[in-house]
Every structure is written in C-alpha cells, then in structure tokens.
Write a protein that holds these residues in place. Sequence first.
Motif, mmCIF file in Angstrom:
data_model
loop_
_atom_site.group_PDB
_atom_site.id
_atom_site.type_symbol
_atom_site.label_atom_id
_atom_site.label_comp_id
_atom_site.label_asym_id
_atom_site.label_seq_id
_atom_site.Cartn_x
_atom_site.Cartn_y
_atom_site.Cartn_z
ATOM 1 N N GLU A 144 1.171 -1.690 0.538
ATOM 2 C CA GLU A 144 0.234 0.113 0.078
ATOM 3 C C GLU A 144 0.442 1.192 -0.182
ATOM 4 N N ARG A 145 1.827 0.867 0.917
ATOM 5 C CA ARG A 145 2.850 2.483 0.395
ATOM 6 C C ARG A 145 3.564 2.437 -0.096
ATOM 7 N N MET A 146 4.143 1.788 -0.821
ATOM 8 C CA MET A 146 4.813 2.290 -1.956
ATOM 9 C C MET A 146 3.668 2.336 -3.294
ATOM 10 N N ALA A 147 2.657 1.386 -3.241
ATOM 11 C CA ALA A 147 1.632 1.287 -4.372
ATOM 12 C C ALA A 147 1.192 3.078 -3.879
ATOM 13 N N ALA A 148 1.484 3.673 -3.276
ATOM 14 C CA ALA A 148 1.337 4.584 -3.778
ATOM 15 C C ALA A 148 2.079 5.754 -3.452
ATOM 16 N N ILE A 149 3.293 5.642 -5.060
ATOM 17 C CA ILE A 149 4.534 6.243 -5.263
ATOM 18 C C ILE A 149 4.644 6.073 -6.251
ATOM 19 N N PRO A 150 3.831 7.571 -6.909
ATOM 20 C CA PRO A 150 3.229 7.684 -8.641
ATOM 21 C C PRO A 150 4.823 6.810 -8.954
ATOM 22 N N GLU A 151 5.843 7.076 -9.533
ATOM 23 C CA GLU A 151 6.991 6.762 -9.759
ATOM 24 C C GLU A 151 7.194 4.669 -9.377
ATOM 25 N N TYR A 152 7.223 4.345 -8.914
ATOM 26 C CA TYR A 152 6.644 2.808 -8.954
ATOM 27 C C TYR A 152 5.127 2.410 -9.019
ATOM 28 N N GLN A 153 4.427 2.818 -9.445
ATOM 29 C CA GLN A 153 3.154 2.679 -9.868
ATOM 30 C C GLN A 153 3.990 2.787 -11.863
ATOM 31 N N GLN A 154 4.315 3.317 -12.284
ATOM 32 C CA GLN A 154 4.551 3.440 -13.264
ATOM 33 C C GLN A 154 5.686 2.485 -13.978
ATOM 34 N N ALA A 159 7.073 -2.521 -16.325
ATOM 35 C CA ALA A 159 7.708 -3.966 -15.548
ATOM 36 C C ALA A 159 6.639 -5.090 -16.286
ATOM 37 N N TYR A 160 5.773 -4.888 -15.684
ATOM 38 C CA TYR A 160 4.995 -6.627 -15.558
ATOM 39 C C TYR A 160 3.441 -6.016 -15.596
ATOM 40 N N ASP A 161 3.577 -4.919 -16.451
ATOM 41 C CA ASP A 161 2.116 -4.467 -16.961
ATOM 42 C C ASP A 161 0.760 -4.926 -15.532
ATOM 43 N N ARG A 162 0.990 -4.301 -15.097
ATOM 44 C CA ARG A 162 0.034 -4.069 -13.762
ATOM 45 C C ARG A 162 0.628 -3.569 -13.145
ATOM 46 N N PRO A 163 -0.849 -3.274 -12.157
ATOM 47 C CA PRO A 163 -0.371 -2.357 -10.854
ATOM 48 C C PRO A 163 0.571 -2.632 -10.363
ATOM 49 N N PHE A 164 1.343 -2.032 -9.612
ATOM 50 C CA PHE A 164 1.923 -2.114 -8.354
ATOM 51 C C PHE A 164 1.316 -2.929 -6.960
ATOM 52 N N ASP A 165 1.607 -4.565 -7.313
ATOM 53 C CA ASP A 165 1.480 -5.305 -6.554
ATOM 54 C C ASP A 165 2.368 -6.475 -5.647
ATOM 55 N N ALA A 166 1.718 -7.351 -4.671
ATOM 56 C CA ALA A 166 2.528 -8.242 -4.135
ATOM 57 C C ALA A 166 3.435 -8.758 -5.212
#
Lengths: 337, 271
Positions: A144-154, A159-166
Amino acid sequence: MNKHIWIIASFVFLFSCNKEEVKDDSFVLEQPEGFPAMQIPSDNQLTKSRVNLGKKLFFDKRLSEDSTVSCASCHLQPMGFADNFQISPGVHGNLGFRNTPTLTNIGYAEIFFMDGGVPTLELQVLNPIENPDEMNMPVPQAIERMAAIPEYQQMALEAYDRPFDAFVLTRAIAAYERTLVSGNSKFDQEVYQGKNVFSQSEQNGYQLFLDKGCADCHSGFNFTDNDFHNIGLYEIYTDIGRKRVTILDSDEGKFKTPTLRNVELTAPYMHDGSLASLEEVVDFLNTGGETHVNKSSLIQPLNLTVSEKADLVAFLKTLTDWDFVNNEKHGIYYTYE
Amino acid sequence: MKTIFKTAAIAVIGGITLTMSSCKKEGCMDQSALNYNHDAEKDNGSCVYDEGNPVTLNVNHMFGGNAMSTDSVYSDDQGTKYKFTRCDFYLSNFTFMDMDMSMKGMTDTMFIVKMGTSSLNMGNVDLTGHVHMMNAKIGLDSLTTYTVDPSTMPAGHPLSLQVPSMYWSWSSGYIFFAVEGVYDSNGDQVIDGSDATFEMHLGMHQFAVDDAFTIHQDLEANEALTLNLNLDYSQLFTGMDLANDNTTHTMDNMPLANALKANLANFLSVN
C-alpha cells in the motif's frame, strides 16, 4: 481507389512507427565461464525494467516499518552483499538469530534460507520485509505504501504490465537479485579462464581444499551442494537449523551449505556469526568439530600444519571477485537503459 | 483534397475503434457468477449462475453459553486469567451429503473466519430434497498449503497476503489457525499492559482438522439453507496452562500445537 489505399497505409505506418519506438527492454544475464545457465521462472524472465524496479526496491528503506532499513542495509555490495555484523540489526535495533547470508550468485540457489524453509527466490522476498527483527512491515501494508508512489506505479506497469502489487514486489526484487552474478575471481581466472594467476600458496591451498574433502560439500562452480549438513559446531544447538521446518530430529543442527564465493568479505562466519575470521573457521574445521548425533561423517580432523592452514586461507581468498564487488551496475545509481 | 481528408478520417476513427475494443479484456464481471473473471474489464454477458440452494453460515462467537468478547477476562483450567486479541482461521473444503447420500462439493469455497465475522455466504449447491450433513476443514488441503504462492493471488482472496499474516514467510505455507491474547503473567489477577502475550499458530497439513456436522434438513429447489456456525472459544485452552506454556508456531512447540489441535475438535458446531 489506389490513392485511398496508400493514404490508409500511411496512417497504419505512422501508428506502427509510434509503437516501435519502445526501447529494447531485453536483459542479457552475464554467464561466466564454467557457470551453467541460470534457471529463471517463466513469469519473471529478466528485463531491464524489471531489474531496475527490483534494484530501486532493494535499496528503498520505505519498505520497512519506520523507513530506516532496506534490503541493502544488511546486504552491502562491498561485503559481497552480506555485512560484517554477527547478527544484523533491524528496525529499532532488533536482533534476529542468524548471520546475514551473502547474495552472491543467489539466483543459482535451489532452496532459500539456512534451514531451507522457502522454495523460491520470489517467496524469499516476503520474509525480511515482514520479519519483526528485520523490516517489520506486513507485506500488504508495504505494498500500500509503495503503490502510493507514482514512480513505482509507472515502473510496475512498464515492467510487469500491472499495477504495483505483491506479485510485482516479489518478482522485481528477485529479478534484481538474479543479476548478482560473481564469476571473475582469481579462482575463475585460474581454473575456468586458463590464466596462470595462482601463487604457490594459493595452489597448495586449492589442492588441500580438494584433498581434505572441503569440496565434497562446497562443490561445483558455486562452491555449494545446496544441501544441509551438521558440521559439529556445537554439542547442543540453540538454533536447531533445518529441524525448524521439517520437525525431524535427524535435521537438528543442519544448515544449508553456503557458497564460498567472496567469503573473504563476509565475516563473521557460521549460521550464528560465531567465528570471526577465516582463520578461526579453518582452526575449527581442523579439530573435526564437536560430537553430535547428526554430525556429517565428512567432518573429520584435518591434521593441518600451520603452513597448510595459511595456504587454505590463501585459497579461500582467491574466491573474492573484485569486479563483482566494484561493479557499478549492481549499485543504486546505475540504470539499465 | 476533400477525398483525402475523408479517407484519413475513416482511417483514424477505424484505428481508434480497433485500439479501444482490442485493449479491454472481456468476460464475466459478476463475482457471484460461476465463471467470474477477475481480469475482465468489460462484461460480455457470459455470466453463468448456479441454480442450486444458496447456503449461508451465520457465525456465533460464544464462550460457553455467553457471547465471547475481547473485553472479557477468562480463566484457563489452572485459574490463569486471559483475554483474546485475535482468533483467525481458515475454513475450507466444504462438502454436503444430499438425499441420495452422495457428496456435493464446494471445494473452491474457503473463508478466513475472524472474531468479527458474522456470516459466510457460501454460494449455491443443489441440495434439493434433503441434506444430511456438512463437512468442513479447519485449515487448507495440503496442495493449497504448500504450492500456492500468496503473492500471485488477487487482493481480497482468502489466499492473498493478509494483515495479520496467515502465511509463514520463513517456512512457506499457510497458517491454518491463529489465536493470540494477553495472560496474567505477573499474577496480579488483572490483565493490563504489564502482562505478557500468548500466541499459538497452527500450520502444516497434519494440523488441519476435518469436521463433520449433522444437519438433516429438507429443502425445496432453490430454497436457501441457513445454518448457525457456533464457535465455542471456551474449548480452545482446555487442559492447558497458559502461565507456563503459551506459545507455538507448530514446529517450535509441537506438544502445545497438538493440544490445540485436539481442542479444535470441540471448537466448532453447526445447527
């Protein structure tokens, strides 16, 4: 009619040109002389974007409860991706119960942690994050913390064609860790690259390493049989080793054979960091170890002379790969383009 | 020139339409449907529904004859006082014996039951006529326990990563049953911040508990079956001495893990 076809074709060409501007994301993993090809899961083949994302996460302290500890806090490149603490401090200075293992050539490991409790490099990523003595961050909260960082979402989408998740978190860090390949030590130059670089003492030490049975467990290109052994470090083990996950009495005191690559840099030694130097390790092994019902029959007194012990240590130091330790590509400031 | 613009417009519109329609994954987007596709972004009307009897379990959290509360102080068999702070467990592998004495499975249905869980909507199964009994497992089957990678499961799925965790990251596998709390460690007969915690986590396939519950209920076609799932927390620590033996992660304290597993046989009942 022909004119229409040409005009439509031009638009199609323009659209396709835009798509083909995507950069080459393929990643070629270094495979040193004498090394086999690394087995990489089909859902996590290496790409530049995956390795870049994994590296960024590996060095990011925000994965820990109070943003003070990252993977790189305990796995330092100058120390062969280990550290020099007997037991590494985690958040709030918490101490676990095992010495930090090296990540050198971790992509070649077949089972993870000293007791072999985890079967894949991807799943291994979960434990340090949520371990109360390391980063103490429940993984869903870390996501949740990292997914809130736009750079990581992008980066996750790239990299994986999906939102930041486990899935992204575990795959990306594992992808970066697989790039930590070390295969240009003095030993590699001597044995695999055919260069005559060993001193007489190092050559003597290598011969002792082979003759005294060290290579029975520290075998192959990566100096490990990926198996578990009780080497008689103690008569009574407070850390029961592999028994912790198998419950078998016959596994008490058994720990995974560590690679010896870059071993010079990763002191102290043993699962609990109880031996401070390579000299202490050789002295211990020279005695044949303590008595234990599970002690490997391979552990016997070595009857080494003072000179032979020095030769053996000299050989172990030939496994240091300074190119690996100084390779800027493994550091946070390098981005694969 | 006019023709050129017209052709160009057709090409652009066609391209956009093609791009938009080809990007969205189609499938059934209704979670109650049998063929729900969590990857689908556009519902294509393909949902298929089970026409059987909808089954619901109403969960009652009891301590003996009273409602269990995290505010209440309880005593173990040795008189040591304690409070609960957490009790989470997997309930899975549901099967029903129908009027023909054959077993109807709902093997993909699983839940994490928590102290705040009030009901479990199990979906539909055809039990028209009569249902004799229900089987369920506290825990998960061994294949799921050891082979599912929780990081691949979609958020919200019982097998995804949870807070608090239901997965052992140090010895890959799911935690079946987790009960935690505070006990009167200093013997002052009061549970407060000065007391220590207890923590019992069961995992490994041999610690799953298979329960069978007699039901005997007649059902019309599509008639709802609503059952009471009663959890009696007073059974959990029968025979235990919390003051002296209160922590297990299964492998590190097998005797206590075995004692807890034995007590789980009397923890659940259904009526």
